[in-house]
Design a protein around this motif. Structure first.
Motif, PDB file in Angstrom:
ATOM      1  N   PRO A  96      -1.673  -7.441  -6.318  1.00  0.00           N
ATOM      2  CA  PRO A  96      -2.163  -6.164  -5.782  1.00  0.00           C
ATOM      3  C   PRO A  96      -1.037  -5.329  -5.174  1.00  0.00           C
ATOM      4  CG  PRO A  96      -2.713  -7.963  -4.299  1.00  0.00           C
ATOM      5  CD  PRO A  96      -2.124  -8.589  -5.518  1.00  0.00           C
ATOM      6  N   GLU A  97      -1.111  -4.028  -5.405  1.00  0.00           N
ATOM      7  CA  GLU A  97      -0.234  -3.071  -4.747  1.00  0.00           C
ATOM      8  C   GLU A  97      -1.101  -2.006  -4.087  1.00  0.00           C
ATOM      9  OE1 GLU A  97       2.718  -1.321  -7.203  1.00  0.00           O
ATOM     10  OE2 GLU A  97       3.908  -3.151  -7.394  1.00  0.00           O
ATOM     11  N   THR A  98      -0.861  -1.751  -2.797  1.00  0.00           N
ATOM     12  CA  THR A  98      -1.646  -0.774  -2.051  1.00  0.00           C
ATOM     13  C   THR A  98      -0.807   0.477  -1.820  1.00  0.00           C
ATOM     14  OG1 THR A  98      -2.894  -2.522  -0.965  1.00  0.00           O
ATOM     15  CG2 THR A  98      -2.953  -0.348   0.063  1.00  0.00           C
ATOM     16  N   HIS A  99      -1.384   1.616  -2.138  1.00  0.00           N
ATOM     17  CA  HIS A  99      -0.691   2.903  -2.004  1.00  0.00           C
ATOM     18  C   HIS A  99      -1.510   3.854  -1.145  1.00  0.00           C
ATOM     19  CE1 HIS A  99       2.304   2.298  -5.324  1.00  0.00           C
ATOM     20  NE2 HIS A  99       1.401   1.404  -5.688  1.00  0.00           N
ATOM     21  N   CYS A 100      -0.823   4.777  -0.519  1.00  0.00           N
ATOM     22  CA  CYS A 100      -1.493   5.862   0.198  1.00  0.00           C
ATOM     23  C   CYS A 100      -2.079   6.832  -0.824  1.00  0.00           C
ATOM     24  CB  CYS A 100      -0.498   6.582   1.105  1.00  0.00           C
ATOM     25  SG  CYS A 100      -1.180   8.071   1.878  1.00  0.00           S
ATOM     26  N   GLY A 124      -6.641   7.582   3.436  1.00  0.00           N
ATOM     27  CA  GLY A 124      -6.964   6.205   3.080  1.00  0.00           C
ATOM     28  C   GLY A 124      -6.004   5.634   2.047  1.00  0.00           C
ATOM     29  N   THR A 125      -6.343   4.479   1.529  1.00  0.00           N
ATOM     30  CA  THR A 125      -5.465   3.780   0.587  1.00  0.00           C
ATOM     31  C   THR A 125      -6.218   3.400  -0.683  1.00  0.00           C
ATOM     32  OG1 THR A 125      -5.960   1.611   1.542  1.00  0.00           O
ATOM     33  CG2 THR A 125      -4.093   2.826   2.483  1.00  0.00           C
ATOM     34  N   SER A 126      -5.451   3.062  -1.717  1.00  0.00           N
ATOM     35  CA  SER A 126      -6.030   2.546  -2.962  1.00  0.00           C
ATOM     36  C   SER A 126      -5.203   1.355  -3.413  1.00  0.00           C
ATOM     37  CB  SER A 126      -6.051   3.625  -4.044  1.00  0.00           C
ATOM     38  OG  SER A 126      -4.732   4.022  -4.369  1.00  0.00           O
ATOM     39  N   THR A 127      -5.856   0.413  -4.048  1.00  0.00           N
ATOM     40  CA  THR A 127      -5.174  -0.804  -4.506  1.00  0.00           C
ATOM     41  C   THR A 127      -5.259  -0.913  -6.016  1.00  0.00           C
ATOM     42  OG1 THR A 127      -5.664  -1.954  -2.439  1.00  0.00           O
ATOM     43  CG2 THR A 127      -5.074  -3.319  -4.324  1.00  0.00           C
ATOM     44  N   THR A 128      -4.131  -1.144  -6.639  1.00  0.00           N
ATOM     45  CA  THR A 128      -4.087  -1.426  -8.068  1.00  0.00           C
ATOM     46  C   THR A 128      -3.399  -2.767  -8.272  1.00  0.00           C
ATOM     47  OG1 THR A 128      -1.968  -0.297  -8.347  1.00  0.00           O
ATOM     48  CG2 THR A 128      -3.967   1.020  -8.670  1.00  0.00           C
ATOM     49  N   PHE A 129      -3.532  -3.319  -9.453  1.00  0.00           N
ATOM     50  CA  PHE A 129      -2.921  -4.610  -9.758  1.00  0.00           C
ATOM     51  C   PHE A 129      -1.860  -4.406 -10.825  1.00  0.00           C
ATOM     52  CE2 PHE A 129      -6.600  -5.815  -7.475  1.00  0.00           C
ATOM     53  CZ  PHE A 129      -6.351  -7.069  -6.943  1.00  0.00           C
TER      54      PHE A 129
END
Length: 399
Positions: A96-100, A124-129
């Motif tokens: 997982p990578e979390t970005h603003c 908030g943030t979003s998470t991608t893999f």
């Protein structure tokens, strides 16, 4: 005082291989040493000792072997058979990578929000893999390899690590499309000798009986044939119902939901669902089974979201999904790939069931004229581990 007694060191234990296992073992090690090809394929019927061979390969190559499978259930089966450390492909190669959401800054695990700009915290943030940068391994072994699609196949090979694909070449061939590499259609080596222990299983006797193009026969209370033209009334008591047509799948999902006391177009807490399409943003994959924890509808969020726990125990929250997919006979591929596609998972087609196993399985036979009846029946039967009920019309024309 008595002298201390020192026990002799236990002798190293070597697994006993059958002649065809030994031949396959030598061929796999020769491929690995030569570095002649990026991947190698091992096919084996149910009960032929694939797991035993995998354990021996791990011992021979050493600790730098990573073993994985397409589904959490398949990885669990491997661990239960003594293949320590078996995991899902996705947990091995994606992280997982979390970005603003505002400035796209990459956040560490300890950061709950982004503080780069005043509006970041509210955004908030979003998470991608994403693919992990490297894997410390000399070999990657992938079980249930027929489920691997083109994208995952490319991602695995991108590490430059030899990949050993393992699967059952007696099962249904994958759907022939441009995104399916059809890895197990013609394995490099094959295990086809069924071991005596497997022959004692009524379910495996049934499976190999139908694989040899014979009509289904009851092999005992654990593997029985039920002649009927309608679905059994106790269908909801099985772990899964396997069918041939999407029309039947939709009808059975509705019937089972009603039997369990569920209603409405959307799933409710505790319901079984199945993923219909890979979505790297949420680290979910085609065929993944999960249990619903919560559905956030239009009253609470702009786009419907769903929280689930998959069969490997991993919780995924806040996944945007397409509600119109539930109860549809076809996969809605026009929907944005940023949305997850799920449907009810009480009944599955036999194609969709590959890579998973359940204790109690009910099969409702319907085989497409262009599909191999032997492969279809064999694949369906080998999804059951403890009890199989195979429902079909009486071939003699009787109820």
């Amino acid at each position: 005082m008595d002298d201390d007694v020192v026990f002799d060191e236990a002798p190293s234990f070597e697994l006993q291989l059958s002649p065809d296992q030994a031949e396959a073992f030598d061929a796999i090690l020769a491929w690995h040493r030569s570095g002649s090809a990026p991947f190698f394929t091992l096919g084996g019927y149910a009960g032929s000792g694939k797991s035993t061979l995998v354990k021996q390969i791990v011992r021979a190559v050493g600790s730098h072997v990573r073993v994985c499978a397409y589904t959490g259930k398949a990885a669990h089966v491997l661990r239960s058979k003594g293949v320590e450390g078996a995991q899902t492909i996705h947990s091995l190669i994606y992280a997982p990578e979390t970005h603003c959401k505002l400035c796209d800054a990459l956040l560490s695990r300890d950061e709950g929000f982004c503080a780069r700009y005043p509006g970041c915290k509210k955004a908030g943030t979003s998470t991608t893999f994403e693919l992990v940068p490297a894997i410390d391994a000399e070999m990657i072994i992938v079980d249930e390899a027929s489920m691997v699609d083109g994208e995952i196949h490319r991602d695995l090979l991108a590490y430059g690590i030899p990949v050993l694909y393992v699967g059952d070449h007696g099962q249904l061939e994958p759907v022939n499309n441009e995104n399916n590499p059809r890895i197990m259609v013609d394995p490099d080596v094959r295990l086809e000798q069924i071991h005596r222990q497997a022959e004692n299983s009524p379910i495996l006797r049934f499976a190999h009986h139908v694989r040899q193009h014979r009509l289904p026969e009851t092999m005992g209370p654990e593997a029985r044939v039920l002649y009927t033209s309608v679905a059994p009334k106790d269908a909801h008591e099985y772990d899964v119902v396997l069918v041939g047509k999407n029309e039947t799948r939709v009808a059975m999902n509705g019937k089972i939901r009603r039997s369990l006391g569920f209603s409405g177009d959307l799933p409710q807490e505790g319901e079984r669902i199945v993923c219909l399409r890979n979505c790297r943003d949420y680290a979910i994959f085609n065929g993944m089974l999960a249990t619903v924890l919560k559905v956030h509808d239009h009253d609470t969020v702009e786009v419907p979201e769903i929280d689930v726990v998959d069969d490997d125990g991993k919780v995924r929250k806040g996944m945007k999904f397409a509600p119109e997919q539930f109860g549809s006979r076809k996969r809605l591929d026009h929907v944005s790939r940023k949305r997850a596609l799920f449907d009810f998972g009480y009944a599955l087609t036999v194609h969709k069931s590959q890579g998973s196993a359940w204790k109690r399985v009910l099969v409702l036979e319907w085989i497409h004229p262009e599909t191999s009846a032997a492969r279809w029946r064999y694949t369906a039967a080998t999804r059951a581990s403890e009890h199989l009920t195979y429902a079909m019309r009486d071939p003699r024309g009787q109820r």
